[in-house]
Write a protein that holds these residues in place. Structure first.
Motif, mmCIF file in Angstrom:
data_model
loop_
_atom_site.group_PDB
_atom_site.id
_atom_site.type_symbol
_atom_site.label_atom_id
_atom_site.label_comp_id
_atom_site.label_asym_id
_atom_site.label_seq_id
_atom_site.Cartn_x
_atom_site.Cartn_y
_atom_site.Cartn_z
ATOM 1 N N PHE A 38 0.851 -1.181 0.000
ATOM 2 C CA PHE A 38 0.000 0.000 0.000
ATOM 3 C C PHE A 38 0.892 1.239 0.000
ATOM 4 O O PHE A 38 2.102 1.163 0.211
ATOM 5 N N TYR A 39 0.265 2.393 -0.232
ATOM 6 C CA TYR A 39 0.960 3.674 -0.277
ATOM 7 C C TYR A 39 0.581 4.490 0.961
ATOM 8 O O TYR A 39 -0.601 4.631 1.273
ATOM 9 N N ASP A 40 1.583 5.060 1.627
ATOM 10 C CA ASP A 40 1.277 5.948 2.744
ATOM 11 C C ASP A 40 2.232 7.141 2.830
ATOM 12 O O ASP A 40 2.220 7.859 3.811
ATOM 13 N N VAL A 70 -1.770 11.410 5.658
ATOM 14 C CA VAL A 70 -2.559 11.222 6.875
ATOM 15 C C VAL A 70 -4.024 11.383 6.508
ATOM 16 O O VAL A 70 -4.438 12.443 6.026
ATOM 17 N N ASN A 71 -4.795 10.330 6.711
ATOM 18 C CA ASN A 71 -6.233 10.334 6.421
ATOM 19 C C ASN A 71 -6.981 10.392 7.747
ATOM 20 O O ASN A 71 -6.996 9.428 8.509
ATOM 21 N N GLN A 72 -7.592 11.534 8.024
ATOM 22 C CA GLN A 72 -8.279 11.735 9.298
ATOM 23 C C GLN A 72 -9.764 11.412 9.241
ATOM 24 O O GLN A 72 -10.472 11.653 10.209
ATOM 25 N N GLY A 73 -10.233 10.889 8.144
ATOM 26 C CA GLY A 73 -11.652 10.581 8.020
ATOM 27 C C GLY A 73 -11.993 10.256 6.579
ATOM 28 O O GLY A 73 -11.830 9.128 6.126
ATOM 29 N N GLY A 74 -12.438 11.250 5.842
ATOM 30 C CA GLY A 74 -12.761 11.074 4.439
ATOM 31 C C GLY A 74 -11.619 11.502 3.545
ATOM 32 O O GLY A 74 -10.525 11.878 3.998
ATOM 33 N N ILE A 75 -11.898 11.451 2.241
ATOM 34 C CA ILE A 75 -10.870 11.848 1.272
ATOM 35 C C ILE A 75 -10.586 13.339 1.369
ATOM 36 O O ILE A 75 -9.456 13.791 1.181
ATOM 37 N N GLU A 76 -11.596 14.125 1.691
ATOM 38 C CA GLU A 76 -11.417 15.573 1.763
ATOM 39 C C GLU A 76 -10.540 15.981 2.941
ATOM 40 O O GLU A 76 -9.976 17.070 2.939
ATOM 41 N N GLU A 77 -10.450 15.148 3.963
ATOM 42 C CA GLU A 77 -9.670 15.479 5.142
ATOM 43 C C GLU A 77 -8.251 14.913 5.091
ATOM 44 O O GLU A 77 -7.557 14.897 6.102
ATOM 45 N N THR A 78 -7.805 14.435 3.937
ATOM 46 C CA THR A 78 -6.446 13.896 3.800
ATOM 47 C C THR A 78 -5.439 15.034 3.788
ATOM 48 O O THR A 78 -5.588 16.013 3.052
ATOM 49 N N THR A 79 -4.417 14.910 4.591
ATOM 50 C CA THR A 79 -3.373 15.929 4.687
ATOM 51 C C THR A 79 -2.001 15.273 4.529
ATOM 52 O O THR A 79 -1.863 14.052 4.573
ATOM 53 N N LEU A 80 -0.987 16.131 4.345
ATOM 54 C CA LEU A 80 0.395 15.684 4.209
ATOM 55 C C LEU A 80 1.208 16.233 5.368
ATOM 56 O O LEU A 80 1.133 17.420 5.688
ATOM 57 N N VAL A 81 1.992 15.352 5.978
ATOM 58 C CA VAL A 81 2.874 15.731 7.086
ATOM 59 C C VAL A 81 4.297 15.347 6.690
ATOM 60 O O VAL A 81 4.559 14.198 6.323
ATOM 61 N N GLU A 82 5.215 16.308 6.759
ATOM 62 C CA GLU A 82 6.587 16.045 6.306
ATOM 63 C C GLU A 82 7.302 15.105 7.263
ATOM 64 O O GLU A 82 7.172 15.203 8.489
ATOM 65 N N VAL A 83 8.063 14.205 6.682
ATOM 66 C CA VAL A 83 8.817 13.213 7.443
ATOM 67 C C VAL A 83 10.312 13.533 7.408
ATOM 68 O O VAL A 83 10.997 13.518 8.422
ATOM 69 N N GLY A 84 10.841 13.809 6.234
ATOM 70 C CA GLY A 84 12.275 13.987 6.074
ATOM 71 C C GLY A 84 12.877 12.761 5.392
ATOM 72 O O GLY A 84 12.202 11.744 5.228
ATOM 73 N N PRO A 85 14.106 12.836 4.968
ATOM 74 C CA PRO A 85 15.048 13.954 5.055
ATOM 75 C C PRO A 85 14.830 14.996 3.967
ATOM 76 O O PRO A 85 13.957 14.831 3.117
ATOM 77 N N ARG A 86 15.639 16.043 4.013
ATOM 78 C CA ARG A 86 15.607 17.095 2.990
ATOM 79 C C ARG A 86 16.995 17.212 2.359
ATOM 80 O O ARG A 86 18.006 17.128 3.041
ATOM 81 N N PHE A 87 16.999 17.439 1.052
ATOM 82 C CA PHE A 87 18.261 17.748 0.379
ATOM 83 C C PHE A 87 17.951 18.360 -0.972
ATOM 84 O O PHE A 87 16.827 18.264 -1.480
ATOM 85 N N CYS A 88 18.965 19.009 -1.528
ATOM 86 C CA CYS A 88 18.842 19.709 -2.814
ATOM 87 C C CYS A 88 19.932 19.186 -3.744
ATOM 88 O O CYS A 88 21.095 19.060 -3.347
ATOM 89 N N LEU A 89 19.561 18.881 -4.980
ATOM 90 C CA LEU A 89 20.484 18.328 -5.972
ATOM 91 C C LEU A 89 20.738 19.361 -7.064
ATOM 92 O O LEU A 89 19.798 19.830 -7.716
ATOM 93 N N ASN A 90 22.000 19.690 -7.251
ATOM 94 C CA ASN A 90 22.410 20.613 -8.313
ATOM 95 C C ASN A 90 23.081 19.792 -9.411
ATOM 96 O O ASN A 90 24.201 19.297 -9.227
ATOM 97 N N PRO A 91 22.431 19.592 -10.568
ATOM 98 C CA PRO A 91 23.040 18.751 -11.621
ATOM 99 C C PRO A 91 24.291 19.391 -12.203
ATOM 100 O O PRO A 91 24.308 20.582 -12.509
ATOM 101 N N ILE A 92 25.336 18.589 -12.335
ATOM 102 C CA ILE A 92 26.603 19.075 -12.883
ATOM 103 C C ILE A 92 26.769 18.607 -14.324
ATOM 104 O O ILE A 92 26.892 19.422 -15.241
ATOM 105 N N LYS A 93 26.763 17.272 -14.529
ATOM 106 C CA LYS A 93 26.935 16.703 -15.866
ATOM 107 C C LYS A 93 26.107 15.443 -15.994
ATOM 108 O O LYS A 93 25.846 14.754 -15.011
#
Length: 311
Positions: free
Chosen positions: A201-203, A223-246
């Motif tokens: 499944f996907y979570d 995070v599904n707190q009831g119906g589809i309309e009440e679905t929210t997103l909560v950040e988990v981590g990690p964070r990073f930024c990719l700068n393409p070189i070649k």
């Protein structure tokens, strides 16, 4: 008694042959599962208690790093390993010119098809290699804005091993090199269906966005707190930024397919900062020299009252 037993065994053998002839023909099998398009294979899968479809996509990702990597970047690599149930972690590899041949051999030995190599230089700069082995292509990134799960302490918490939903911004469809990067990210970070180590499944969601020609990565829990309309997103981590070189045509090398014209190496940035600091000191020295020259060119007139109080 012996003749009766022989007759009974003969009758039993004939009955077994008749049952085998009446039974459906056994479907053909391949190394990856049942042969496609075989109706008997579908019936066998439904009634055989195998638990659904057979896993076919056996592509795996090898994740490793270079020697002398600092703790922060090593924790980032471990966070990525925990997010990818279809990856294999290996020992550290020496970061030399011959690392491409070594990594290709490791990928072949571990029966993988992709490689994520975290390369640390001067214990300051982190480079990430994404490569399809052994024929390519491969991409080299500079990793910035690194924040591990331990540092952030966010409230999100998804199940380990579940399959992610990959989302990309619309910028990935503009230029060919962004489209190539999107395809590589999809094949590396997308967990194969029915993988034995993944949950069915996907979570959580992997978000890849392009801002200022950089790829920003975020991981959110659904995070599904009831119906589809009440679905929210909560950040988990990690964070990073990719700068393409070649982007290279081969695995960890080969012909250059794309080169970022706006890329500035960290060594050049540090050199410019040193020049700025050195420039401040040089300005002070020049100012003192100009003051002395001005005093020599414009001497003061002798003071009339200089010897007034001398005896």
């Amino acid at each position: 008694m012996g003749k009766k037993r022989k007759l009974e065994q003969a009758d039993a053998g004939e009955a077994a042959r008749q049952d085998d002839a009446a039974a459906p023909q056994r479907p053909k099998r391949t190394l990856l599962g049942w042969k496609e398009g075989d109706p008997n294979a579908a019936e066998e899968k439904r009634g055989g208690g195998g638990g659904g479809s057979v896993f076919r996509n056996k592509e795996k990702v090898l994740v490793t790093c270079s020697r002398r990597i600092n703790s922060r970047y090593r924790h980032l690599m471990l966070n990525v390993v925990s997010l990818l149930p279809h990856c294999k972690k290996d020992n550290k590899v020496e970061s030399k010119e011959s690392k491409g041949a070594t990594l290709n051999e490791l990928v072949e030995l571990r029966n993988c098809s992709y490689c994520l190599f975290f390369e640390c230089r001067k214990q300051k700069d982190l480079y990430l290699w994404m490569a399809r082995c052994p024929n390519g292509p491969s991409v080299k990134f500079l990793v910035n804005a690194v924040h591990t799960m331990e540092e952030l302490k966010l409230t999100g918490n998804h199940l380990k091993g579940s399959r992610p939903i990959l989302t990309f911004s619309m910028n990935f469809n503009k230029d060919p090199h962004w489209m190539l990067l999107k395809e590589m990210i999809t094949q590396i970070f997308g967990t194969p269906k029915d993988h034995r180590k993944s949950k069915p499944f996907y979570d959580h969601v992997f978000a890849f966005s392009i801002i200022d020609d950089h790829i920003w990565f975020r991981n959110y829990q659904v995070v599904n707190q009831g119906g589809i309309e009440e679905t929210t997103l909560v950040e988990v981590g990690p964070r990073f930024c990719l700068n393409p070189i070649k982007i290279f045509g081969g695995s960890f090398g080969g012909p250059t397919l794309y080169e970022n014209p706006f890329y500035i190496s960290p060594n050049q940035i540090r050199a410019l900062e040193k020049k700025k600091k050195a420039g401040k000191f040089a300005k002070k020295v020049k100012a003192k020299t100009r003051r002395k020259m001005h005093e020599l060119e414009n001497p003061l007139e002798p003071d009339e009252f200089a010897d007034l109080w001398k005896e």
